[in-house]
Motif scaffolding. Structure first.
Motif, PDB file in Angstrom:
ATOM      1  N   MET B 286     -11.742 -21.947  30.199  1.00 40.28           N
ATOM      2  CA  MET B 286     -12.409 -20.785  30.778  1.00 40.28           C
ATOM      3  C   MET B 286     -11.461 -19.584  30.862  1.00 40.28           C
ATOM      4  O   MET B 286     -11.840 -18.452  30.580  1.00 40.28           O
ATOM      5  CB  MET B 286     -12.949 -21.105  32.178  1.00 40.28           C
ATOM      6  CG  MET B 286     -14.324 -21.736  32.188  1.00 40.28           C
ATOM      7  SD  MET B 286     -15.487 -20.948  31.053  1.00 40.28           S
ATOM      8  CE  MET B 286     -15.565 -19.296  31.738  1.00 40.28           C
ATOM      9  N   SER B 287     -10.193 -19.852  31.245  1.00 37.33           N
ATOM     10  CA  SER B 287      -9.228 -18.751  31.312  1.00 37.33           C
ATOM     11  C   SER B 287      -9.056 -18.121  29.938  1.00 37.33           C
ATOM     12  O   SER B 287      -8.991 -16.896  29.802  1.00 37.33           O
ATOM     13  CB  SER B 287      -7.877 -19.253  31.808  1.00 37.33           C
ATOM     14  OG  SER B 287      -8.037 -19.907  33.024  1.00 37.33           O
ATOM     15  N   LEU B 288      -8.974 -18.972  28.903  1.00 39.48           N
ATOM     16  CA  LEU B 288      -8.834 -18.442  27.547  1.00 39.48           C
ATOM     17  C   LEU B 288     -10.041 -17.590  27.181  1.00 39.48           C
ATOM     18  O   LEU B 288      -9.912 -16.539  26.565  1.00 39.48           O
ATOM     19  CB  LEU B 288      -8.653 -19.581  26.542  1.00 39.48           C
ATOM     20  CG  LEU B 288      -7.358 -20.377  26.675  1.00 39.48           C
ATOM     21  CD1 LEU B 288      -7.292 -21.501  25.635  1.00 39.48           C
ATOM     22  CD2 LEU B 288      -6.152 -19.474  26.517  1.00 39.48           C
ATOM     23  N   VAL B 289     -11.241 -18.062  27.596  1.00 38.97           N
ATOM     24  CA  VAL B 289     -12.450 -17.289  27.295  1.00 38.97           C
ATOM     25  C   VAL B 289     -12.392 -15.929  27.982  1.00 38.97           C
ATOM     26  O   VAL B 289     -12.678 -14.900  27.369  1.00 38.97           O
ATOM     27  CB  VAL B 289     -13.709 -18.066  27.746  1.00 38.97           C
ATOM     28  CG1 VAL B 289     -14.942 -17.160  27.713  1.00 38.97           C
ATOM     29  CG2 VAL B 289     -13.929 -19.276  26.864  1.00 38.97           C
ATOM     30  N   PHE B 290     -11.971 -15.913  29.262  1.00 37.47           N
ATOM     31  CA  PHE B 290     -11.854 -14.637  29.980  1.00 37.47           C
ATOM     32  C   PHE B 290     -10.921 -13.687  29.236  1.00 37.47           C
ATOM     33  O   PHE B 290     -11.205 -12.513  29.050  1.00 37.47           O
ATOM     34  CB  PHE B 290     -11.325 -14.867  31.401  1.00 37.47           C
ATOM     35  CG  PHE B 290     -12.371 -15.365  32.364  1.00 37.47           C
ATOM     36  CD1 PHE B 290     -13.628 -14.780  32.418  1.00 37.47           C
ATOM     37  CD2 PHE B 290     -12.095 -16.419  33.224  1.00 37.47           C
ATOM     38  CE1 PHE B 290     -14.580 -15.232  33.307  1.00 37.47           C
ATOM     39  CE2 PHE B 290     -13.050 -16.877  34.120  1.00 37.47           C
ATOM     40  CZ  PHE B 290     -14.290 -16.293  34.163  1.00 37.47           C
ATOM     41  N   ILE B 291      -9.765 -14.234  28.828  1.00 34.06           N
ATOM     42  CA  ILE B 291      -8.779 -13.381  28.148  1.00 34.06           C
ATOM     43  C   ILE B 291      -9.341 -12.862  26.829  1.00 34.06           C
ATOM     44  O   ILE B 291      -9.163 -11.700  26.466  1.00 34.06           O
ATOM     45  CB  ILE B 291      -7.463 -14.163  27.942  1.00 34.06           C
ATOM     46  CG1 ILE B 291      -6.793 -14.361  29.298  1.00 34.06           C
ATOM     47  CG2 ILE B 291      -6.530 -13.429  26.996  1.00 34.06           C
ATOM     48  CD1 ILE B 291      -5.682 -15.356  29.303  1.00 34.06           C
ATOM     49  N   LEU B 292     -10.083 -13.743  26.132  1.00 39.28           N
ATOM     50  CA  LEU B 292     -10.707 -13.333  24.873  1.00 39.28           C
ATOM     51  C   LEU B 292     -11.680 -12.179  25.110  1.00 39.28           C
ATOM     52  O   LEU B 292     -11.691 -11.188  24.363  1.00 39.28           O
ATOM     53  CB  LEU B 292     -11.448 -14.542  24.282  1.00 39.28           C
ATOM     54  CG  LEU B 292     -11.843 -14.421  22.814  1.00 39.28           C
ATOM     55  CD1 LEU B 292     -10.600 -14.488  21.942  1.00 39.28           C
ATOM     56  CD2 LEU B 292     -12.812 -15.529  22.429  1.00 39.28           C
ATOM     57  N   ILE B 293     -12.469 -12.297  26.179  1.00 43.24           N
ATOM     58  CA  ILE B 293     -13.436 -11.234  26.485  1.00 43.24           C
ATOM     59  C   ILE B 293     -12.701  -9.911  26.731  1.00 43.24           C
ATOM     60  O   ILE B 293     -13.110  -8.859  26.239  1.00 43.24           O
ATOM     61  CB  ILE B 293     -14.278 -11.604  27.724  1.00 43.24           C
ATOM     62  CG1 ILE B 293     -15.158 -12.815  27.415  1.00 43.24           C
ATOM     63  CG2 ILE B 293     -15.159 -10.429  28.151  1.00 43.24           C
ATOM     64  CD1 ILE B 293     -15.911 -13.353  28.600  1.00 43.24           C
ATOM     65  N   ILE B 294     -11.596  -9.990  27.482  1.00 37.84           N
ATOM     66  CA  ILE B 294     -10.832  -8.769  27.765  1.00 37.84           C
ATOM     67  C   ILE B 294     -10.356  -8.123  26.471  1.00 37.84           C
ATOM     68  O   ILE B 294     -10.437  -6.911  26.292  1.00 37.84           O
ATOM     69  CB  ILE B 294      -9.632  -9.093  28.685  1.00 37.84           C
ATOM     70  CG1 ILE B 294     -10.141  -9.442  30.075  1.00 37.84           C
ATOM     71  CG2 ILE B 294      -8.675  -7.905  28.754  1.00 37.84           C
ATOM     72  CD1 ILE B 294      -9.098 -10.001  30.992  1.00 37.84           C
ATOM     73  N   HIS B 295      -9.886  -8.971  25.526  1.00 40.75           N
ATOM     74  CA  HIS B 295      -9.425  -8.422  24.253  1.00 40.75           C
ATOM     75  C   HIS B 295     -10.558  -7.760  23.486  1.00 40.75           C
ATOM     76  O   HIS B 295     -10.379  -6.702  22.882  1.00 40.75           O
ATOM     77  CB  HIS B 295      -8.785  -9.515  23.407  1.00 40.75           C
ATOM     78  CG  HIS B 295      -7.353  -9.744  23.747  1.00 40.75           C
ATOM     79  ND1 HIS B 295      -6.330  -9.010  23.207  1.00 40.75           N
ATOM     80  CD2 HIS B 295      -6.774 -10.611  24.623  1.00 40.75           C
ATOM     81  CE1 HIS B 295      -5.187  -9.416  23.720  1.00 40.75           C
ATOM     82  NE2 HIS B 295      -5.424 -10.386  24.588  1.00 40.75           N
ATOM     83  N   ILE B 296     -11.736  -8.400  23.522  1.00 38.01           N
ATOM     84  CA  ILE B 296     -12.875  -7.827  22.794  1.00 38.01           C
ATOM     85  C   ILE B 296     -13.260  -6.480  23.401  1.00 38.01           C
ATOM     86  O   ILE B 296     -13.462  -5.491  22.700  1.00 38.01           O
ATOM     87  CB  ILE B 296     -14.078  -8.796  22.816  1.00 38.01           C
ATOM     88  CG1 ILE B 296     -13.739 -10.031  21.983  1.00 38.01           C
ATOM     89  CG2 ILE B 296     -15.327  -8.117  22.285  1.00 38.01           C
ATOM     90  CD1 ILE B 296     -14.709 -11.172  22.134  1.00 38.01           C
ATOM     91  N   ILE B 297     -13.317  -6.428  24.746  1.00 32.25           N
ATOM     92  CA  ILE B 297     -13.649  -5.161  25.411  1.00 32.25           C
ATOM     93  C   ILE B 297     -12.603  -4.104  25.069  1.00 32.25           C
ATOM     94  O   ILE B 297     -12.928  -2.968  24.753  1.00 32.25           O
ATOM     95  CB  ILE B 297     -13.702  -5.337  26.941  1.00 32.25           C
ATOM     96  CG1 ILE B 297     -14.840  -6.256  27.322  1.00 32.25           C
ATOM     97  CG2 ILE B 297     -13.893  -3.987  27.627  1.00 32.25           C
ATOM     98  CD1 ILE B 297     -14.826  -6.637  28.775  1.00 32.25           C
ATOM     99  N   GLY B 298     -11.320  -4.512  25.121  1.00 37.05           N
ATOM    100  CA  GLY B 298     -10.240  -3.575  24.834  1.00 37.05           C
ATOM    101  C   GLY B 298     -10.388  -2.967  23.459  1.00 37.05           C
ATOM    102  O   GLY B 298     -10.198  -1.774  23.263  1.00 37.05           O
ATOM    103  N   ARG B 299     -10.762  -3.801  22.490  1.00 35.37           N
ATOM    104  CA  ARG B 299     -10.881  -3.290  21.131  1.00 35.37           C
ATOM    105  C   ARG B 299     -12.085  -2.370  20.995  1.00 35.37           C
ATOM    106  O   ARG B 299     -12.043  -1.377  20.290  1.00 35.37           O
ATOM    107  CB  ARG B 299     -11.007  -4.471  20.153  1.00 35.37           C
ATOM    108  CG  ARG B 299     -10.311  -4.185  18.836  1.00 35.37           C
ATOM    109  CD  ARG B 299     -10.228  -5.431  17.983  1.00 35.37           C
ATOM    110  NE  ARG B 299      -9.500  -6.508  18.640  1.00 35.37           N
ATOM    111  CZ  ARG B 299      -9.729  -7.800  18.407  1.00 35.37           C
ATOM    112  NH1 ARG B 299     -10.663  -8.167  17.580  1.00 35.37           N
ATOM    113  NH2 ARG B 299      -9.022  -8.724  19.016  1.00 35.37           N
TER     114      ARG B 299
END
Lengths: 253, 305
Positions: B286-299
């Motif tokens: 789940m933590s990895l998923v959260f971080i992935l979401i942050i990266h997608i939003i950032g991009r």
């Protein structure tokens, strides 16, 4: 909807201070209706500062104090609600600053904030203002695209349309072409001349040819003082003051 | 001449190489640590399904948590759904509680009174970051749990108490990232809006907040990551009852609270121990998923302005 109710603006003995710094000194200037007044002078001479006094944008600057009388028609702008004043005195900025919204929403932004309006009315304003700034044919098929997707010159014309949409009496332009290429610059200049038919236009510019090309009256500022003001043709051909002549001939600035 | 130059260069090259080796080794060490950590949690966590023979579905959707016993078919009773539901509930609820306060204070700090904001408010919130989680837990036990009990009855332990404590803990993170997001909105947008005769609140609502939305979303998700992973403070106030939460004010459990309560008591290699690792694996993913979401939003949020 373009009522064409142009109103003159005037400043009388205006002094402006940023804290202890005396940025504008005893400025008195008339900006007649249906004319373009150009404010010229080297960087830091106070011309943009004066422009920002006219729609009270300086109110938002901490430590800024304005003394003297500024009038819109017969009214002292101190007696006008600043939000109403800024609707009547529109502003176009140095760098095109469309909102990160669609082209359509950029144009109707000011109107929407004034209250609910029928969509047909908004559609009409979008078309008429975009036609006025010569952008309609370029964007009519992509009104839902972001305003940021346009080129710099198109963005600036969109910003002018946005300012026109609230039907101002006066249009202030703060070096509106300094970030634009030559072709976009000439489009904006033509537009400014055209808008002066039913608006009072005040334009700050670094470009003396621009002032010479489009303005009826030119005011030369230096170190916070209004050195000389006169009909543009006269001021450029026969400046009365030595400082004006030196600036116009490129000896400083 | 050429020979002399080469001689002078040699020690410099050696220093270059040594620098590269030292910094490279640091990078390698961190990378190896992260990868072995993921590998360790994954291999232990998967043992529940491979060696202990629990079907993955009964772990994810089972509602009975009693790893010491087997059901009628001999499958261990390791339903993790109560904890998964508990973790998501406290995470979402704590963000819902924290967001209005974070956003409100961020708007105040950037748009209303920047001087007070940077001199007084921001140091104050940074102080909040430094408070250990056990202190938040204690405050929760002494104040929030009795308060919940006073109007909801029961024990006062539960998802609501846990969420309130978590909301306090994530508040500084969400606030300071929201401040950054709002501050990053170009001044020219504000000028444009004010220039059209709009008020401060119209400008904030229609230009500033929409432009800052991707940054604010990132702030919220980072807050969620923190809330999802927080163990101690939650364990102290959530009640630790591994059952599907039926109300916000009845005792519940989260992935982290079950792991911290049980890990010390169960021997390595037992089903109970293995399944705790499985819970940890869920947390990690789940933590990895959260971080992935942050990266997608950032991009997506990047090409703006």
């Amino acid at each position: 909807m373009m009522a064409g109710h142009s109103t003159s603006m005037g400043v009388e003995d205006v002094n402006l201070y940023y804290g202890d710094f005396h940025a504008l000194k005893d400025i008195t200037l008339d900006m007649p209706a249906n004319q373009i007044t150009a404010l010229i002078g080297p960087s830091g001479c106070g011309k943009s500062t004066l422009l920002r006094c006219l729609d009270r944008m300086n109110d938002r600057v901490q430590g800024c104090r304005v003394e003297g009388r500024i009038t819109l028609g017969d009214e002292d702008i101190k007696d006008i609600d600043p939000y109403d004043l800024r609707r009547r005195v529109g502003m176009v900025f140095q760098h095109p600053n469309p909102f990160p919204l669609t082209i359509y929403e950029n144009v109707v932004y000011g109107l929407r904030r004034q209250g609910r309006r029928p969509k047909s009315e908004l559609d009409g304003v979008v078309e008429s203002t975009l036609r006025r700034v010569g952008l309609w044919d370029e964007v009519k098929d992509k009104l839902k695209a972001s305003g940021l997707s346009l080129s710099g010159g198109q963005q600036q014309r969109l910003c002018i349309a946005r300012a026109l949409a609230v039907d101002p009496e006066v249009l202030l332009m703060d070096e509106p072409t300094s970030a634009l290429d030559p072709i976009s610059t000439s489009l904006v200049e033509e537009l400014a001349s055209e808008l002066a038919h039913d608006h009072t236009v005040v334009i700050v510019t670094h470009n003396m040819q621009q002032a010479a090309r489009i303005s009826n009256q030119t005011a030369f500022f230096y170190l916070g003082e209004l050195v000389e003001v006169g009909p543009t043709a006269e001021l450029f051909v026969r400046p009365k003051k030595k400082q004006t002549e030196d600036y116009l001939t490129g000896r400083f600035g | 001449m050429a020979k002399g130059e080469e001689k002078a260069l040699r020690p410099k090259r050696a220093i270059e190489r040594r620098g590269l080796a030292i910094t490279g080794a640091c990078v390698l060490l961190v990378a190896v640590l992260v990868l072995t950590l993921i590998f360790m949690v994954a291999s232990r966590g998967l043992a529940t399904f491979t060696t202990d023979g629990t079907p993955f579905a009964s772990f994810m959707t089972g509602t009975t948590w009693n790893p010491h016993q087997n059901d009628a078919n001999g499958i261990p009773l390791v339903g993790a759904l109560p904890m998964i539901a508990g973790s998501f509930s406290v995470t979402l609820l704590s963000c819902l509680i924290a967001l209005p306060f974070a956003l409100g204070s961020a708007i105040f700090v950037v748009e209303v009174n920047p001087t007070f904001g940077t001199r007084v408010f921001q140091p104050l919130t940074e102080l909040l970051v430094g408070i250990p989680s056990v202190v938040f837990g204690l405050v929760g036990l002494r104040i929030i749990v009795p308060w919940t009990r006073s109007w909801a009855g029961g024990t006062g332990y539960g998802i609501l108490s846990g969420s309130i404590v978590l909301a306090f803990m994530i508040l500084p993170t969400v606030t300071s990232l929201s401040i950054d997001a709002i501050r990053a909105v170009p001044q020219s947008y504000r000028d444009g809006s004010y220039g059209l005769g709009c008020t401060r609140w119209q400008t904030i609502a229609h230009v500033v907040l929409p432009s800052a939305s991707s940054g604010i979303l990132t702030a919220v998700i980072l807050g969620m990551t923190r809330a999802f992973g927080e163990a101690l403070a939650v364990q102290m106030v959530v009640g630790n009852a591994a059952q599907i939460p039926t109300s916000l004010t009845t005792p519940a459990a989260t992935l982290t609270s079950v792991i911290t309560t049980s890990m010390g008591n169960e021997a390595m290699g037992t089903v109970y121990n293995d399944v705790l690792w499985s819970l940890a694996l869920v947390l990690l993913i789940m933590s990895l998923v959260f971080i992935l979401i942050i990266h997608i939003i950032g991009r997506k949020g990047a090409p703006r302005g």
